[in-house]
Write an enzyme that holds these catalytic residues in place. Structure first.
Site, PDB file in Angstrom:
ATOM      1  N   HIS A 132     -10.202   3.001  -1.777  1.00  0.00           N
ATOM      2  CA  HIS A 132     -10.476   2.619  -0.388  1.00  0.00           C
ATOM      3  C   HIS A 132     -11.277   1.323  -0.424  1.00  0.00           C
ATOM      4  O   HIS A 132     -12.348   1.208   0.163  1.00  0.00           O
ATOM      5  CB  HIS A 132     -11.205   3.737   0.363  1.00  0.00           C
ATOM      6  CG  HIS A 132     -10.531   4.096   1.653  1.00  0.00           C
ATOM      7  ND1 HIS A 132     -11.191   4.268   2.841  1.00  0.00           N
ATOM      8  CD2 HIS A 132      -9.216   4.280   1.956  1.00  0.00           C
ATOM      9  CE1 HIS A 132     -10.331   4.564   3.805  1.00  0.00           C
ATOM     10  NE2 HIS A 132      -9.130   4.582   3.282  1.00  0.00           N
TER      11      HIS A 132
ATOM     12  N   HIS B 272       0.821  -1.206   0.000  1.00  0.00           N
ATOM     13  CA  HIS B 272       0.000   0.000   0.000  1.00  0.00           C
ATOM     14  C   HIS B 272       0.859   1.263   0.000  1.00  0.00           C
ATOM     15  O   HIS B 272       0.534   2.247  -0.665  1.00  0.00           O
ATOM     16  CB  HIS B 272      -0.915  -0.028   1.228  1.00  0.00           C
ATOM     17  CG  HIS B 272      -2.017   0.972   1.185  1.00  0.00           C
ATOM     18  ND1 HIS B 272      -3.131   0.815   0.400  1.00  0.00           N
ATOM     19  CD2 HIS B 272      -2.184   2.148   1.835  1.00  0.00           C
ATOM     20  CE1 HIS B 272      -3.939   1.847   0.567  1.00  0.00           C
ATOM     21  NE2 HIS B 272      -3.389   2.671   1.430  1.00  0.00           N
TER      22      HIS B 272
END
Length: 735
Positions: free
Chosen positions: A90, A44
């Site tokens: 997200h 990430h």
């Protein structure tokens, strides 16, 4: 350290990583340091699997002010003004906790924009859900996710006062185990007043501002770098909780601060919280930092240095200010009723030193954690399914009557009107939105400072990307640009959100590599550089990955906000033309999917020259005052594009043209558009088409209370009922 193997496993680190960390530090790390490396080396934060493929993106053009590497991309929109924009995912948080996951996705992307000095003026979102039509628990859960995500986006964006003006919503069973929530935000600022995420100048204070730090979101970056299993529901504590009212205060306080000369650099605390913001700011500047963690404002008692460094509590920023201005900076944020504390200072050591009540609790070199984080060269392998997927074509499936096919495609959740979604969003706040969502192919915002308009659109067809990962990604760039051009604007640059499955699977990594090649090729050919973006991997549950979904958001500029082109019928007796050539191309089409359940075939041909000619034609026709409306021909082909124009314009259509094989009205050949013109302008339009070198063919006229095309004949009342009411009926049927 005892139980090192268990600790490493909990932090998604390998023994090889551990040996590397020991080499960097020259000793064994403590728990705080392991937490830092785990977060910063996560997929990430570090992009370790994807970085090598992103390096070749075209990122420069005369209008690009800031490309990838900062919080958001920046382009010049003339008259001393700039547009700042970015898209982020997200996905994992929204699947676990749909409302807060989606809400904090909006909050995070807003901070990426206003940390650059821009006031956010528009949001988009691209949402992918699973099969909501199923009658079982899976279908019910997907409908719950749709309702939660949409409510979360609306709840946050509406409270902050930034309009959500468009986006896309699509459905496929490949998203049953992993939904995708991609959020885009665009802001406007003066081009000589842009701020960057750098911490430099020895002795300059490092200031924490915003909300207090709690334990929410702990481990979020690491969670977003892993695939899902049946245990996923236990991960709810790793989802952050948002407070849009605090975000609004933070936004206004930052914009007030930017009017001063106190700021050296500023960074939002996003994934990995204080860890990522501090290491990124120091890493970009090649500096070091000392931070005193006991000074961090805390929401909960008994918090540890480990928790403070890795918490992903929302609505927080880190500022590097000029020495001597700190009290003035604190005063601004406290005036807005926000926490603000000096928690450290910049050093020239290149090392991050963390203290807790006077005791040093971590000492980590900045560069190996941030700018020089490890890169992986994962194996790739062409997926086996591609060997036989092209065997299916329109000629290998049974014949279906056009009327039946039309009704089925018109009622597809991919096609029907999404008013149920965008009516939950405030699309008109700030009063810059040119037209309501759904009435243009792109979403358009007026720039009050110079009378221009910024057009934006997000696009991706995952079916195309499944049957041809490279071509599908290129097609997404083309489609996003086409939408922008249909509104009358010139496409200028993209941001992207590259959603793929598990990179440890060589077939997924091959899809990713091919997707990035497609984006590179298309952006070069169309002269629309990549200025920002995001990669989301591990979109997989129980070994099943989502289709490759490289969402592309294109931004363009129209020199006159009064010359924006709508996408629906305007006036009875007007003539409708198809611009561009139609071939019998059904690979990855809605026709094959809805009628036969197949995602197969050969992708429609890509021709960048044709695409550019189409853009130039529509933009020039609009400049010459010839266009009443323009619509991209996308999924479902000419028939569905015309039906949308008819439904939204509340006017029928009488076709006087058909193909030899009438099924071609459902073909998805690229680089085509429908335009509506006054009959008196037919000659001028055809002359322009000849001038540009593109075909313009009249299809029929606007008017009446029926929709008639080839063998299709439907009352407009029925067409409108299917188009406007299907989505709500489907999504609310559990309520």
């Amino acid at each position: 350290m005892e139980n090192i193997e268990e600790i490493l496993k909990a932090h998604k680190l390998t023994m090889e990583d551990y040996e590397h960390i020991k080499k960097i530090l020259g000793r064994e790390p403590n728990l705080v340091e392991i937490g830092i490396f785990s977060a910063m080396w996560s997929e990430h934060c570090s992009y370790k699997s994807s970085k090598k493929y992103l390096k070749g993106f075209p990122t420069e053009a005369p209008w690009v002010i800031q490309g990838p590497g900062e919080n958001a991309g920046v382009i010049d929109i003339g008259d001393g003004m700039a547009a700042v924009f970015k898209m982020e995912s997200h996905n994992h948080p929204s699947f676990i906790e749909p409302y807060q996951g989606a809400a904090t996705g909006v909050g995070g992307i807003l901070r990426d924009v206003f940390t650059m000095g821009a006031r956010p003026v528009a949001n988009l979102n691209a949402l992918r859900f699973g099969d909501v039509k199923r009658e079982d628990e899976v279908g019910a859960h997907q409908r719950y996710l749709v309702r939660g995500v949409v409510a979360g986006i609306g709840g946050y964006g509406n409270c902050v006062g930034v309009p959500t003006i468009g986006g896309e919503v699509s459905f496929d069973e490949c998203y049953n185990g992993n939904i995708l929530v991609n959020a885009f935000s665009l802001g406007i600022c003066k081009k000589d007043e842009i701020f960057y995420g750098r911490a430099e100048g020895v002795g300059n204070p490092v200031i924490y501002v915003g909300s207090k730090t709690g334990r929410d979101g702990l481990g979020g970056a690491v969670m977003s770098s892993d695939s899902f299993t049946e245990e996923t529901k236990k991960l709810r504590p790793t989802v952050q909780v948002g407070d849009p009212f605090t975000e609004k205060l933070l936004l206004e306080a930052c914009l007030e601060l930017f009017k001063t000369d106190y700021v050296v650099g500023i960074q939002d605390m996003g994934a990995a919280g204080l860890t990522s913001s501090s290491f990124e700011m120091a890493g970009r500047a090649g500096s070091g930092m000392k931070m005193y963690l006991d000074k961090v404002p805390m929401r909960e008692e008994g918090m540890t240095p480990y928790e403070l460094m890795l918490s992903e509590s929302q609505e927080r920023m880190l500022i590097c200010a000029k020495k001597g201005t700190e009290e003035k900076v604190l005063e601004i944020f406290r005036k807005w009723d926000l926490d603000a504390e000096i928690i450290g200072e910049v050093t020239d050591t290149g090392v991050m030193e963390l203290y807790w009540h006077g005791e040093k609790v971590a000492e980590v070199p900045v560069a190996p954690v941030s700018e020089e984080a490890p890169e992986l060269d994962r194996p790739t392998k062409r997926p086996e399914y591609l060997a036989y997927i092209k065997e299916t074509s329109i000629d290998t499936v049974p014949h279906v009557e056009d009327q039946e096919a039309f009704e089925k495609l018109l009622g597809s959740l991919e096609v029907v009107n999404k008013a149920w979604v965008y009516e939950q969003y405030d699309s008109m706040v700030q009063t810059n939105t040119v037209k309501h969502p759904g009435t243009l192919d792109a979403s358009v915002i007026r720039v009050k400072e110079n009378g221009k308009a910024i057009a934006m659109s997000s696009k991706c067809n995952p079916r195309y990307c499944y049957i041809d990962p490279k071509g599908g990604a290129a097609a997404a760039v083309m489609a996003a640009g086409r939408n922008v051009a249909m509104s009358g604007a010139r496409p200028l640059a993209i941001t992207d959100c590259l959603n793929y499955g598990n990179p440890e699977n060589p077939e997924v990594m091959w899809q990713f590599a091919q997707g990035t090649e497609g984006i590179k090729e298309a952006c070069r050919a169309l002269n629309t550089p990549v200025v920002s973006g995001n990669v989301s991997l591990y979109n997989e549950t129980n070994g099943v990955s989502v289709y490759p979904t490289p969402t592309i958001a294109m931004v363009g500029l129209n020199d006159d906000a009064n010359k924006v082109v709508p996408s629906y019928f305007q006036e009875t007796n007007d003539v409708v033309y198809i611009i561009g050539d139609t071939e019998k191309e059904f690979g990855g089409s809605l026709y094959l999917k809805e009628l036969f359940g197949k995602v197969a075939g050969e992708l429609p041909k890509i021709d960048y020259e044709k695409e550019l000619r189409l853009w130039n034609f529509v933009i020039e026709a609009n400049n010459r005052g010839l266009l009443k409306a323009a619509k991209d021909v996308g999924v479902g082909g000419i028939a569905i594009a015309l039906a949308k124009m008819a439904a939204l314009g509340n006017k029928g259509f009488l076709g006087n043209f058909c193909f030899e094989d009438s099924r071609e009205i459902f073909s998805e050949t690229f680089s085509r558009a429908l335009v509506e013109i006054d009959p008196k302008n037919m000659h001028a339009l055809e002359e322009l088409a000849n001038e540009i070198g593109i075909h313009a063919t009249p299809l029929g006229t606007v008017g009446g209370n029926r929709f008639q095309l080839c063998d299709i004949d439907m009352e407009m009342e029925k067409l409108k009922d299917i188009y406007f009411n299907t989505f709500k009926r489907e999504i609310e049927r559990d309520l």
